[in-house]
Design an enzyme around this catalytic site. Structure first.
Site, PDB file in Angstrom:
ATOM      1  N   LYS A   3      49.589  32.058  37.739  1.00 42.59           N
ATOM      2  CA  LYS A   3      48.136  32.271  38.221  1.00 42.59           C
ATOM      3  C   LYS A   3      47.483  32.723  36.606  1.00 42.59           C
ATOM      4  O   LYS A   3      46.604  32.563  36.094  1.00 42.59           O
ATOM      5  CB  LYS A   3      47.616  33.222  38.991  1.00 42.59           C
ATOM      6  CG  LYS A   3      46.312  33.805  38.852  1.00 42.59           C
ATOM      7  CD  LYS A   3      45.920  34.871  40.101  1.00 42.59           C
ATOM      8  CE  LYS A   3      46.280  36.344  39.731  1.00 42.59           C
ATOM      9  NZ  LYS A   3      45.560  37.138  38.641  1.00 42.59           N
ATOM     10  N   ASN A   4      48.282  33.980  35.892  1.00 44.09           N
ATOM     11  CA  ASN A   4      47.772  34.629  34.977  1.00 44.09           C
ATOM     12  C   ASN A   4      48.061  33.666  33.547  1.00 44.09           C
ATOM     13  O   ASN A   4      47.676  34.113  32.624  1.00 44.09           O
ATOM     14  CB  ASN A   4      48.347  35.968  34.613  1.00 44.09           C
ATOM     15  CG  ASN A   4      47.632  37.066  35.892  1.00 44.09           C
ATOM     16  OD1 ASN A   4      46.740  36.469  36.221  1.00 44.09           O
ATOM     17  ND2 ASN A   4      48.022  38.102  36.048  1.00 44.09           N
ATOM     18  N   CYS A  32      36.908  47.429  38.747  1.00 43.80           N
ATOM     19  CA  CYS A  32      37.402  46.838  40.326  1.00 43.80           C
ATOM     20  C   CYS A  32      38.512  47.886  40.694  1.00 43.80           C
ATOM     21  O   CYS A  32      38.412  48.903  40.405  1.00 43.80           O
ATOM     22  CB  CYS A  32      38.265  45.442  39.811  1.00 43.80           C
ATOM     23  SG  CYS A  32      39.702  45.764  39.103  1.00 43.80           S
ATOM     24  N   ARG A  38      38.937  49.113  33.737  1.00 45.92           N
ATOM     25  CA  ARG A  38      39.050  47.926  33.175  1.00 45.92           C
ATOM     26  C   ARG A  38      38.270  47.479  32.085  1.00 45.92           C
ATOM     27  O   ARG A  38      37.288  46.585  32.069  1.00 45.92           O
ATOM     28  CB  ARG A  38      39.419  46.750  34.123  1.00 45.92           C
ATOM     29  CG  ARG A  38      40.330  47.382  35.013  1.00 45.92           C
ATOM     30  CD  ARG A  38      40.853  46.253  36.051  1.00 45.92           C
ATOM     31  NE  ARG A  38      41.585  45.088  35.302  1.00 45.92           N
ATOM     32  CZ  ARG A  38      41.965  43.942  36.047  1.00 45.92           C
ATOM     33  NH1 ARG A  38      41.912  43.901  37.268  1.00 45.92           N
ATOM     34  NH2 ARG A  38      42.779  43.003  35.188  1.00 45.92           N
ATOM     35  N   ASP A  78      52.105  44.633  37.906  1.00 50.44           N
ATOM     36  CA  ASP A  78      51.543  43.895  39.105  1.00 50.44           C
ATOM     37  C   ASP A  78      52.742  43.653  40.223  1.00 50.44           C
ATOM     38  O   ASP A  78      52.608  42.950  40.996  1.00 50.44           O
ATOM     39  CB  ASP A  78      51.461  42.425  38.711  1.00 50.44           C
ATOM     40  CG  ASP A  78      50.209  42.351  37.842  1.00 50.44           C
ATOM     41  OD1 ASP A  78      49.337  43.300  38.239  1.00 50.44           O
ATOM     42  OD2 ASP A  78      50.042  41.294  36.925  1.00 50.44           O
ATOM     43  N   ARG A  86      44.097  34.933  46.544  1.00 52.41           N
ATOM     44  CA  ARG A  86      43.400  34.882  45.068  1.00 52.41           C
ATOM     45  C   ARG A  86      44.586  34.367  44.121  1.00 52.41           C
ATOM     46  O   ARG A  86      44.404  33.765  43.030  1.00 52.41           O
ATOM     47  CB  ARG A  86      43.036  36.196  44.510  1.00 52.41           C
ATOM     48  CG  ARG A  86      41.702  36.552  45.312  1.00 52.41           C
ATOM     49  CD  ARG A  86      41.123  37.692  44.523  1.00 52.41           C
ATOM     50  NE  ARG A  86      40.973  37.570  43.229  1.00 52.41           N
ATOM     51  CZ  ARG A  86      40.493  38.260  42.197  1.00 52.41           C
ATOM     52  NH1 ARG A  86      40.200  39.602  42.816  1.00 52.41           N
ATOM     53  NH2 ARG A  86      40.293  37.979  40.912  1.00 52.41           N
TER      54      ARG A  86
END
Ligand code: EPU
Length: 418
Positions: free
Chosen positions: A22-23, A117, A122, A305, A397
């Site tokens: 995803k990233n 968030c 951030r 993560d 997500r």
């Protein structure tokens, strides 16, 4: 709102294939704003953040994006709209990745400030400082970053702190700037290197990405290319930890063991038996686990993560594991939920000490962000009885077909609609 129900405990077994990262794909999609001609990305995960980025790009005038069977194609139309509105950006912070490409392509950009968030404040000050050093005029107006600058120039930029999307944003912008940009103290994550590989395939001239110093020689235009997105190292690590937490034996296929060095090393020190074979990693069922400390840091160290998932694993290890989060200031939201399942965890500042083994029992729990929801799955799989995870949208997500993949591994897990 969908929930995820797990009937535990279960022992995972079998084989599972990792999806694209995803990233890595999110910045590569943002880069499409700068590219002339048809582009094709393969190994693209069908996750909500990718769908959101398709919407963001569609709003900016790229209406020709299509994701089918893991292949994302763009015919190569130019963006026509320089504004990424709050409603889209608030859904996904990574939308800030369109700032550099829009500015590089259109000479102006207006992107909503993402705001904080669940995991921390951030800020994006480092993106803004670097763009200013390249000659962009940037104002913050009514919650938006308003940027302009028709032809940006190369610059010598040193990031005060390593930032993944910051490095990516500036690397993209510099690809269409005049002259040479040298970026120092860059994020070294494999996703940064993958973005550079994609941009280079499109005609960019980037050297050193994946290291601390990146040199970019600006070119006049980027043309379309085909690129395969790297495997998702965080998804792979999540499966490894889930297998170890259930005492199971699985093979994680289509991954990059070389992107998981610190994780593999930590798991081995815990007593997890791991075998690497090409692009696969096999976890072998084995005896009790030892508690091992972990500290999150930028790549190549232990990734933030995977911190939450590792915490769920440490509940079944013998001894005290001190888990220190140094990347984000508020990434322990899962601690309260793990405690409700019977975990013994004390938090002091940025360190959580997990004392184990503490057998978990299933409970209704709530996911607070993407990786916290993965942590609750790892916990639910080893817990006795039913775990019901609400706010399942968080996991959608970033994990492709997560329920199906865990079912293939023998987990009793299902999505409860509504
Ligand atoms: N930071 C600043 N100023 C900036 C930018 C960052 O102070 O201008 C700080 C952040 O507040 C944080 C640290 O620097 O404390 C590192 O943040 P970074 O910018 O590297 O994070 P990011 O680019 O916003 C990406 C991933 C995250 C991942 C982090 C760290 C994407 C789209 N997101 O975020 O992924 O946790 O790097 O590795 O690549 C996730 O996938 O669940 C996720 C949150």
């Amino acid at each position: 709102m969908d929930r995820i129900r797990i009937a535990g405990p279960c022992t995972l077994s079998g084989r599972v294939r990792v999806s694209g990262a995803k990233n890595a794909v999110l910045p590569e999609m943002a880069a499409m704003l700068m590219i002339d001609g048809p582009t094709r990305l393969t190994n693209v995960p069908d996750v909500h953040d990718v769908t959101t980025m398709i919407k963001v790009l569609g709003h900016l005038g790229m209406q020709d994006l299509e994701l089918r069977d893991g292949v994302l194609t763009a015919a190569g139309c130019e963006p026509s709209e320089p504004e990424a509105p709050y409603d889209l950006v608030r859904k996904m912070r990574a939308s800030i990745l369109v700032l550099g490409p829009l500015l590089a392509r259109l000479g102006r950009a207006k992107v909503s400030l993402p705001g904080g968030c669940a995991i921390g404040a951030r800020p994006i000050d480092l993106h803004i400082t670097a763009l200013r050093q390249m000659g962009a005029r940037i104002d913050i107006e009514h919650g938006y970053v308003v940027a302009s600058g028709t032809r940006l120039r190369g610059a010598q930029i040193r990031f005060d702190k390593q930032t993944v999307t910051g490095t990516e944003n500036i690397m993209m912008t510099a690809s269409l700037a005049d002259g040479r940009t040298v970026l120092r103290n860059c994020a070294q994550e494999p996703e940064v290197a993958d973005l550079a590989a994609f941009l280079n395939a499109c005609g960019a001239r980037i050297e050193g990405a994946g290291g601390a110093t990146v040199t970019i020689d600006g070119v006049d235009r980027l043309r379309g290319a085909t690129h395969a997105v790297i495997p998702d190292r965080i998804e792979a690590g999540t499966f490894l930890m889930a297998a170890a937490a259930t005492g199971g034996g699985i093979t994680v296929e289509a991954c990059r063991p070389d992107h998981l060095g610190a994780v593999i090393d930590t798991l081995r020190r815990c007593g997890v038996q791991l075998q690497e074979q090409g692009d696969a990693i096999t976890v072998r069922p084995d005896g009790p686990l030892r508690a091992v400390d972990a500290k999150t840091l930028p790549y190549p160290e232990f990734p933030t993560d995977l911190q939450a998932q590792y915490m769920a694993l440490m509940t079944r290890a013998r001894g005290d594991a001190r888990i220190t989060e140094t990347v984000f200031e508020n990434r322990f939201m899962h601690v309260g939920e793990l405690r409700r399942m019977g975990a013994r965890i004390e938090v002091e500042g940025q360190t959580a000490t997990v004392t184990g083994p503490a057998p978990l029992s299933g409970a209704p729990v709530m996911a607070s962000d993407l990786r916290a929801s993965a942590c609750l799955i790892v916990a639910g799989l080893q817990a006795e009885g039913e775990t019901m995870i609400s706010r399942a949208y968080h996991i959608d997500r970033g994990y492709e077909h997560v329920v199906t993949k865990f079912r293939t591994l023998g987990a009793r897990i299902e999505r409860v609609r509504g």
